[in-house]
Design an enzyme around this catalytic site. Structure first.
Site, PDB file in Angstrom:
ATOM      1  N   HIS A   1       0.815  -1.225   0.000  1.00  0.00           N
ATOM      2  CA  HIS A   1       0.000   0.000   0.000  1.00  0.00           C
ATOM      3  C   HIS A   1       0.846   1.271   0.000  1.00  0.00           C
ATOM      4  CE1 HIS A   1       0.434   0.144   4.510  1.00  0.00           C
ATOM      5  NE2 HIS A   1       0.315   1.432   4.286  1.00  0.00           N
TER       6      HIS A   1
ATOM      7  N   ASP B   1      -0.265  -7.524   1.835  1.00  0.00           N
ATOM      8  CA  ASP B   1       0.298  -6.166   1.819  1.00  0.00           C
ATOM      9  C   ASP B   1       1.828  -6.236   1.879  1.00  0.00           C
ATOM     10  OD1 ASP B   1       0.438  -3.436   1.820  1.00  0.00           O
ATOM     11  OD2 ASP B   1      -0.106  -3.194   3.930  1.00  0.00           O
TER      12      ASP B   1
ATOM     13  N   GLY C   1       2.899   6.515   8.569  1.00  0.00           N
ATOM     14  CA  GLY C   1       4.295   6.800   8.240  1.00  0.00           C
ATOM     15  C   GLY C   1       5.223   5.650   8.604  1.00  0.00           C
TER      16      GLY C   1
ATOM     17  N   SER D   1       4.270   2.589   8.071  1.00  0.00           N
ATOM     18  CA  SER D   1       3.900   1.532   7.114  1.00  0.00           C
ATOM     19  C   SER D   1       5.107   1.018   6.342  1.00  0.00           C
ATOM     20  CB  SER D   1       2.893   2.086   6.101  1.00  0.00           C
ATOM     21  OG  SER D   1       1.647   2.296   6.703  1.00  0.00           O
TER      22      SER D   1
END
Length: 258
Positions: free
Chosen positions: A43, A97, A196, A198
């Site tokens: 993502h 993800d 942030g 991620s």
């Protein structure tokens, strides 16, 4: 708490490069798993379009988001982005993800190992850590859900694995959690990954080694009671990583999604 990069030497910072002014904007974290490869979250690359490698850059060895240290940091162009072919955000939960990013310097080199830049070990495929196991997360994400800015300095925190049974219970995330994900949080709900962070690492100790057990993926706000951070389960993707890194050695496409 703030953390020297030497304590998380595999941490990568992903920047998006503006096509308009060529400025670089911090986008996500990542982890160096091979001198030429960073693993991050799918993502981190906008959905609905093929991410263009030339629109991104990676920096290793970074301690402060707004300062550059030429002696410690290593900067890279992105040569290839391989986002998982079954990545999905259809259910408000991010499934599969994970993305691989191939890096090279201006002179065509991969990362050089230093005190500030090291690869992290991948976990054995059968590793399943029990609820309550303490692990570490790191990144430049926001300090609270309402923060306006990202953290200026690299921070790390300790979180605990939450059993799949608890995380799939109705008071937590219910059916949103599948076998590709797991939860980790703070028993007092004071510590969590946030916007942030991620793509960054969840690192756990196993057999005397630090291993990359999860990728920071999603959650409901940050440090919210019964809504812990959700992580991509790395053990489910070891074959995918191996296959794509091997294929990439012989294929020169800019973007692979297969």
């Amino acid at each position: 708490m703030s953390s020297p990069v030497e304590s998380q030497p595999w941490i990568a910072t992903l920047y998006q490069i503006s096509r308009r002014n060529k400025q670089q904007y911090f986008q996500c974290g990542g982890s160096l798993i091979n001198p030429c490869w960073v693993v991050t979250a799918a993502h981190c690359f906008p959905d609905g379009e093929f991410p263009e490698p030339k629109d991104y850059a990676i920096v290793l060895g970074k301690t402060n988001i707004d300062e550059t240290n030429e002696f410690r940091e290593q900067k890279f162009l992105v040569e290839k982005i391989i986002r998982h072919q079954h990545y999905s955000d259809q259910t408000n939960a991010l499934d599969n993800d994970i993305a691989l990013v191939k890096i090279r310097s201006e002179s065509g080199e991969c990362a050089a190992m230093t005190d500030q830049v090291q690869t992290v070990c991948l976990p054995p495929s059968d590793l399943k850590l029990e609820g309550g196991t303490k692990c570490e997360i790191a990144g430049f994400g926001k300090e609270t859900y309402d923060s306006i800015k990202y953290s200026q300095v690299l921070k790390s925190s300790t979180v605990q694995i939450i059993s799949q049974e608890v995380c799939q219970s109705e008071e937590y995330y219910g059916k949103l959690i599948n076998r590709n994900m797991f939860c980790a949080g703070d028993p007092t709900w004071k510590v969590d990954a946030c916007k942030g962070d991620s793509g960054g690492p969840l690192i756990c100790q196993y057999n005397g080694q630090m291993v990359l057990y999860g990728i920071i993926s999603w959650g409901d706000e940050c440090a919210k009671k019964n809504k812990p951070g959700v992580y991509t389960r790395m053990t489910n993707y070891l074959t995918w990583i191996e296959k794509n890194m091997a294929q990439s050695a012989s294929v020169q496409d800019n973007f692979i999604s297969e």
